[in-house]
Design an enzyme around this catalytic site. Structure first.
Site, PDB file in Angstrom:
ATOM      1  N   ARG A   2      -8.951  -5.968  -1.901  1.00 35.02           N
ATOM      2  CA  ARG A   2     -10.283  -6.529  -1.611  1.00 35.02           C
ATOM      3  C   ARG A   2     -10.495  -7.837  -2.363  1.00 35.02           C
ATOM      4  NH1 ARG A   2     -14.673  -2.781  -4.714  1.00 35.02           N
ATOM      5  NH2 ARG A   2     -13.401  -2.199  -6.506  1.00 35.02           N
TER       6      ARG A   2
ATOM      7  N   ALA B 133       5.350  -5.498  -2.803  1.00 31.84           N
ATOM      8  CA  ALA B 133       5.762  -6.089  -4.083  1.00 31.84           C
ATOM      9  C   ALA B 133       4.710  -7.079  -4.579  1.00 31.84           C
ATOM     10  CB  ALA B 133       7.120  -6.772  -3.921  1.00 31.84           C
TER      11      ALA B 133
ATOM     12  N   ASN C 247      -5.605   0.974  -0.480  1.00 32.60           N
ATOM     13  CA  ASN C 247      -7.000   1.353  -0.227  1.00 32.60           C
ATOM     14  C   ASN C 247      -7.383   1.251   1.248  1.00 32.60           C
ATOM     15  OD1 ASN C 247      -8.264   2.124  -2.667  1.00 32.60           O
ATOM     16  ND2 ASN C 247      -8.099   0.018  -3.410  1.00 32.60           N
TER      17      ASN C 247
ATOM     18  N   HIS D  77     -12.381   7.633  -4.591  1.00 34.92           N
ATOM     19  CA  HIS D  77     -12.109   6.388  -5.353  1.00 34.92           C
ATOM     20  C   HIS D  77     -12.997   5.289  -4.764  1.00 34.92           C
ATOM     21  CE1 HIS D  77      -9.944   3.400  -7.579  1.00 34.92           C
ATOM     22  NE2 HIS D  77      -9.393   2.857  -6.517  1.00 34.92           N
TER      23      HIS D  77
END
Ligand SMILES: NC(=O)c1ccc[n+]([C@@H]2O[C@H](COP(=O)([O-])OP(=O)(O)OC[C@H]3O[C@@H](n4cnc5c(N)ncnc54)[C@H](O)[C@@H]3O)[C@@H](O)[C@H]2O)c1
Length: 313
Positions: A83, A9, A121, A176
């Site tokens: 990141r 969330a 990711n 990606h």
């Protein structure tokens, strides 16, 4: 009665849940987070916009309560660390692989028929991990990354051409990743006109470079990675599944020979409908594009190999 669970969330997950609710895409959205109170608090915040924004979607926020996610049609996975400036997406694997494997395992127990939309990711590798670790059919796992990259491509084209981005068609395929995604300049059009005939080479090259580093640009400005774009893109993919819109969405899916690749999840144009991945569209890449795709696939494979090194696959 469609039900969607969003795991994580944070920036991306809460945006995704908010777009799903506000746009009345599903009847019920469950937001789940590991951090006590976060999903519950954001849910209350969202529900307090229902009257002013005019939606009646049920939203439920829970802390690690997978029973509440039972029977979801779609599970969107956004849990994990984002990141920070200067980091690559690939550097997140050590932390995120374990998180993604654990949340998918628990979500699957309660929603065995769900389609999983993977956003965490490094997304191509997290999609591959989800598919392989649980032996899921390839239609049930769709990674979201190239859709966001394509939105960035359209954004930079519209800024450079000074036109409405809605009237631009442009696709990014491949991994990606800042260095190996492939904005397909040959196929990008403005109202049917190839953008290559509207822009000088140098301007188009700058658009491509800006697109590829589009995520880092936001991360460097904000201090953490993008939330609105990826959250909305996750909701867009989810809507196509829930309502069987069969949208053509550049998506990270499992390839078995398509685009010359086997045993890899990577971004290609795909029709996304009620089964998840319905089919893959062959764009008939030229030799230059094929070489770029192979390079991108090799980079994704290198990150996939880390999964075995760290013992998650
Ligand atoms: N694919 C894409 O296009 C794309 C774009 C942007 C961000 N991302 C990725 O999405 C992920 C989320 O980014 P964000 O900005 O929302 O991060 P964030 O830190 O804002 O939110 C992540 C949330 O995941 C939660 N979480 C961590 N471990 C969990 C677990 N085991 N179970 C449930 N929840 C857990 C955290 O508590 C946090 O609330 C990152 O990995 C980021 O790199 C992907």
């Amino acid at each position: 009665m469609a039900k969607v669970t969003v795991i994580g969330a944070g920036n991306v997950g809460a945006t995704c849940a908010n777009v799903l609710a506000f746009n009345k895409i599903v009847e019920t959205v469950v937001m789940l987070d590991v951090k006590q109170g976060v999903a519950e608090g954001k849910t209350i915040d969202m529900l307090q916009t229902a009257q002013t924004l005019g939606f009646e979607t049920n939203i439920l926020g829970v802390t690690n309560d997978y029973a509440a996610t039972a029977g979801s049609d779609v599970v969107v996975v956004t849990s994990g660390i984002p990141r920070k400036p200067g980091m690559t997406r690939e550097e997140l694997i050590g932390t995120n692989a374990g998180i993604v494997k654990s949340v998918v395992s628990q979500a699957l127990t309660h929603s065995p028929d769900a389609v999983f939309v993977i956003i965490s990711n490094p997304m191509d590798t997290m999609t591959y991990l989800t598919l392989k670790a649980f032996g899921l059919p390839k239609n049930k796992v769709v990674g979201m990354g190239s859709l966001l990259d394509s939105a960035r491509f359209r954004y930079y084209l519209s800024q450079t051409l000074q036109v409405n981005p809605v009237e631009i068609e442009a696709l990014v395929i491949g991994g990606h990743s800042d260095t190996t995604m492939i904005p397909l300049k040959r196929l990008a059009t403005y109202n049917g006109t190839p953008v290559a005939s509207l822009l000088e080479d140098a301007a188009l090259d700058k658009v491509i470079a800006d697109t590829m580093t589009g995520g880092s640009t936001i991360t460097n400005l904000v201090g953490t990675s993008a939330g609105y774009g990826p959250g909305a893109a996750g909701a867009y993919v989810t809507a196509s599944i829930i309502h069987n819109y069969r949208r053509l969405i550049p998506s990270c899916v499992y390839l078995e020979g398509e685009y010359g690749q086997h045993d890899i999840c990577i971004g290609v144009p795909a029709i996304i409908g009620s089964s998840g991945l319905e089919s893959i569209v062959d764009l008939r890449l030229n030799d230059e594009e094929k070489a770029l795709f192979e390079k991108s696939a090799n980079a994704v494979r290198k990150t996939n190999a880390v999964l075995a090194e760290i013992g998650v696959l």
